[in-house]
Design a protein around this motif. Structure first.
Motif, mmCIF file in Angstrom:
data_model
loop_
_atom_site.group_PDB
_atom_site.id
_atom_site.type_symbol
_atom_site.label_atom_id
_atom_site.label_comp_id
_atom_site.label_asym_id
_atom_site.label_seq_id
_atom_site.Cartn_x
_atom_site.Cartn_y
_atom_site.Cartn_z
ATOM 1 N N UNK A 180 -0.590 16.595 6.978
ATOM 2 C CA UNK A 180 -1.338 15.931 5.908
ATOM 3 C C UNK A 180 -0.682 14.613 5.540
ATOM 4 N N UNK A 181 -1.500 13.705 5.044
ATOM 5 C CA UNK A 181 -1.022 12.438 4.501
ATOM 6 C C UNK A 181 -1.929 12.030 3.349
ATOM 7 N N UNK A 182 -1.353 11.282 2.417
ATOM 8 C CA UNK A 182 -2.137 10.745 1.327
ATOM 9 C C UNK A 182 -2.023 9.236 1.291
ATOM 10 N N UNK A 183 -3.148 8.563 1.337
ATOM 11 C CA UNK A 183 -3.176 7.106 1.321
ATOM 12 C C UNK A 183 -3.572 6.608 -0.065
ATOM 13 N N UNK A 184 -3.053 5.443 -0.423
ATOM 14 C CA UNK A 184 -3.414 4.783 -1.672
ATOM 15 C C UNK A 184 -3.861 3.362 -1.391
ATOM 16 N N UNK A 185 -4.732 2.875 -2.224
ATOM 17 C CA UNK A 185 -5.225 1.498 -2.123
ATOM 18 C C UNK A 185 -5.239 0.932 -3.535
ATOM 19 N N UNK A 186 -4.357 -0.021 -3.771
ATOM 20 C CA UNK A 186 -4.249 -0.629 -5.092
ATOM 21 C C UNK A 186 -4.896 -2.007 -5.062
ATOM 22 N N UNK A 187 -5.744 -2.248 -6.036
ATOM 23 C CA UNK A 187 -6.463 -3.524 -6.119
ATOM 24 C C UNK A 187 -5.830 -4.435 -7.167
ATOM 25 N N UNK A 188 -5.978 -5.727 -6.944
ATOM 26 C CA UNK A 188 -5.410 -6.712 -7.884
ATOM 27 C C UNK A 188 -6.270 -6.870 -9.122
ATOM 28 N N UNK A 189 -7.496 -6.349 -9.081
ATOM 29 C CA UNK A 189 -8.397 -6.444 -10.212
ATOM 30 C C UNK A 189 -9.182 -5.160 -10.389
ATOM 31 N N UNK A 190 -10.070 -5.190 -11.339
ATOM 32 C CA UNK A 190 -10.821 -3.984 -11.652
ATOM 33 C C UNK A 190 -11.790 -3.606 -10.533
ATOM 34 N N UNK A 191 -11.882 -2.301 -10.313
ATOM 35 C CA UNK A 191 -12.819 -1.757 -9.339
ATOM 36 C C UNK A 191 -14.022 -1.102 -10.015
ATOM 37 N N UNK A 192 -14.056 -1.201 -11.328
ATOM 38 C CA UNK A 192 -15.153 -0.550 -12.074
ATOM 39 C C UNK A 192 -16.499 -1.100 -11.624
ATOM 40 N N UNK A 193 -17.402 -0.201 -11.373
ATOM 41 C CA UNK A 193 -18.753 -0.597 -11.000
ATOM 42 C C UNK A 193 -18.968 -0.778 -9.511
#
Length: 113
Positions: free
Chosen positions: A17-30
């Motif tokens: 198993x592995x868990x990936x993350x993706x962090x954004x520089x701004x809001x992802x809302x919507x």
């Protein structure tokens, strides 16, 4: 545009198993968000998507093994991967769905047999 930084890839044995993350520089809302992957010599393909309300959709090859989730308070999208197979080996990317946005560098997932 938002900048996206993927992490969490690595080398794992088949069945792991592995868990990936993706962090954004701004809001992802919507935004509908997606995880994609590109194996050597192949086109990029959609792995999973998640709507702002949390509805998910998966490619047939990963259904039942991968789970996409999101935390809009942290501007982060996740991909939990279980029962990994050698054919899951690829560079994994996240991005907004149906919105023109630059791709990040991706994170390499290698599954050994």
């Amino acid at each position: 545009h938002v900048q996206l930084v993927e992490s969490g890839g690595g080398l794992v044995q088949a069945g792991g198993s592995l868990g990936l993350s993706c962090v954004a520089s701004g809001s992802l809302r919507g935004y509908v968000m997606g995880w994609y992957r590109q194996a050597p010599g192949k086109q990029r393909e959609t792995v999973a998507t998640i709507t702002p309300l949390g509805s998910t959709n998966y490619a047939g090859a990963v259904k039942g093994r991968f789970t996409i989730s999101r935390d809009d308070a942290k501007n982060t999208v996740y991909l939990q991967m279980h029962s990994l197979k050698p054919e899951d080996t690829a560079v994994y990317f996240c991005n907004l769905v149906r919105v023109v946005n630059p791709w990040g560098q991706g994170t390499q997932v290698t599954v050994s047999s």
